[in-house]
Motif scaffolding. Sequence first.
Motif, PDB file in Angstrom:
ATOM      1  N   TYR A  68       0.869  -1.143  -0.081  1.00 38.96           N
ATOM      2  CA  TYR A  68      -0.679  -0.200   0.110  1.00 38.96           C
ATOM      3  C   TYR A  68       1.002   1.058  -0.139  1.00 38.96           C
ATOM      4  CZ  TYR A  68      -4.312  -2.847   0.197  1.00 38.96           C
ATOM      5  OH  TYR A  68      -5.390  -3.865  -0.070  1.00 38.96           O
ATOM      6  N   ASP A  69       2.095   0.817   0.595  1.00 38.18           N
ATOM      7  CA  ASP A  69       3.079   2.327   0.287  1.00 38.18           C
ATOM      8  C   ASP A  69       3.504   2.300  -0.959  1.00 38.18           C
ATOM      9  OD1 ASP A  69       4.956   4.146   1.547  1.00 38.18           O
ATOM     10  OD2 ASP A  69       6.221   2.775   0.393  1.00 38.18           O
ATOM     11  N   GLY A  84      -7.225   3.371  10.737  1.00 37.19           N
ATOM     12  CA  GLY A  84      -6.495   4.075   9.788  1.00 37.19           C
ATOM     13  C   GLY A  84      -5.679   4.738  11.188  1.00 37.19           C
ATOM     14  N   PRO A  97      -4.932   2.656   4.140  1.00 37.96           N
ATOM     15  CA  PRO A  97      -5.902   2.790   3.867  1.00 37.96           C
ATOM     16  C   PRO A  97      -6.504   2.742   3.882  1.00 37.96           C
ATOM     17  CG  PRO A  97      -4.089   2.246   1.974  1.00 37.96           C
ATOM     18  CD  PRO A  97      -3.551   2.127   3.756  1.00 37.96           C
ATOM     19  N   GLU A  98      -8.256   3.391   3.915  1.00 39.14           N
ATOM     20  CA  GLU A  98      -9.700   2.448   3.441  1.00 39.14           C
ATOM     21  C   GLU A  98      -9.586   1.808   2.824  1.00 39.14           C
ATOM     22  OE1 GLU A  98     -12.464   2.598   5.787  1.00 39.14           O
ATOM     23  OE2 GLU A  98     -11.058   4.066   7.644  1.00 39.14           O
ATOM     24  N   THR A  99      -8.682   1.751   1.589  1.00 40.85           N
ATOM     25  CA  THR A  99      -8.954   1.489   0.349  1.00 40.85           C
ATOM     26  C   THR A  99      -8.541  -0.300   0.738  1.00 40.85           C
ATOM     27  OG1 THR A  99      -7.386   2.551  -0.651  1.00 40.85           O
ATOM     28  CG2 THR A  99      -8.999   3.319  -1.480  1.00 40.85           C
ATOM     29  N   SER A 100      -7.806   0.015   1.746  1.00 41.18           N
ATOM     30  CA  SER A 100      -6.883  -1.807   1.787  1.00 41.18           C
ATOM     31  C   SER A 100      -8.418  -2.799   2.572  1.00 41.18           C
ATOM     32  CB  SER A 100      -6.052  -1.194   2.919  1.00 41.18           C
ATOM     33  OG  SER A 100      -6.780  -1.101   4.110  1.00 41.18           O
TER      34      SER A 100
END
Length: 491
Positions: free
Chosen positions: A153-154, A180, A185-188
């Motif tokens: 996610y980075d 959080g 991220p929320e997308t994860s």
Amino acid sequence: MKPLHILSVASEIYPLIKTGGLADVAGALPAALGPQGVKVVTLVPGYPAVIAALESAKSAAVIEELMGAPATLLGGRAAGLDLLVIDAPHLYDRPGNPYLDADGRDWLDNGARFAALAQVAALIGGGLVPKYRPALIHAHDWQAALTPAYLHYDGQAGPPVVLTIHNLAFQGRFPRALLGAIGLPETSFTLDGVEYYGEIGFLKAGILFADAITTVSPSYAAEIATDAGGMGLGGLLAGRAGDLVGILNGIDTDVWDPATDVLLPHRYSAEHPGDRARDKAALQIALGLDASPDAPLFGVVSRLSQQKGLDLLLGALPDLCASGAQLALLGTGDAGLEAGFRAAVAQYPGQVGCVIGYDEATAHLIQAGADALLVPSRFEPCGLTQLCALRYGAIPVVARTGGLGDSVIDANEAALRAGVATGIVFSPIDPAGFAAALRRTIAAYRDPPAWRAMQRNGMRADVSWARSAGRYADLYRRLVDQPASLPKANP
């Protein structure tokens, strides 16, 4: 050969901090990998015992914010191990067990504490430490399993990640509200990300995003990639079957060597086993058992739980004691089982001796003094105690599951004729199957030539890390030499 630099990430490491087999593996594997041209630095949390043991500690990096407060990454050595230590008092400066409070309950912030471990591992993989960038990260169990998720996610290229599952039963599941706070991220939070039955699944995420997944025996690797043995993750593991490999654990044969073991009152070897009888006598004295050299003495060194099958042993005690056998047990765990074994000491004086707790010297003495070692686990990823038993001449009596069946050769007729038997392997794993195994063991004990042959076979077996370390080194190099590709799989 050019050294391959690996960052190992573990929540415990022997001899600095230990609650189970994970610590033994994390502590022994670096030395075993050295002859393979692999140089290992291990990242561990800065528990008080670890900070106290760190020699010539220097600041390797400063982390301005780590789960709510600053932290310092320290570099140094302890007990012959090269370490990076996360000095974050708000997360790790607590007494006792690294996972549990004084009442035996999980620390309420364990999600943040071990997300921090994984996050720092990912930062190191991205270049946090000047002049040190590992070629690969080896993450152990759920506590380090978010490492490849952070790298993913980075959005930056990082080193490949190997995830080792030491026990699938421990998965690291935490509320979505933590997302959080731990920097994801929320997308994860999707089925193709870290979401797992409405929670954040640390181990699930590691399985999804790691470049390769290992577990600690070939049989366990096959078992967990099924609905029956996968504990909710079987489908995901089956989908990654091409990246899943079982590599049998070893033991540190310098620590576990009856010829040099300073914790034993009497030392011996496969070539000169005579003093083993004196260790049996010492064990009988230490645990309040009758001084009976001819009585079959069974040993147990284990967590007391149903997973470990210790309820089967408790149920078998009346018949075991009626046969004239003895039991020496060391362990702690389920309160009901602890109470049951304490009651057995009173019910069978001189035949049952128990130490509720853990003591390293007693563990070594049981391995050296017991005639047979019982490991009736219902499931067992690998098990180390049966490997120690082989090394010390205690005949392992094990359930046919996971690494137990992979590491012990059953004394069936064919194996006895071929002269290769090292123990008793039983199934089904139920009261009848276990009782039959105990009867087989006692019958074998009454046949001294066959018993001594099994002892010699076990004591000469290679239970070291040498072969398995070579397999890890081969895996590391294959991953380092191939381009990364994320995401790894779909659940």
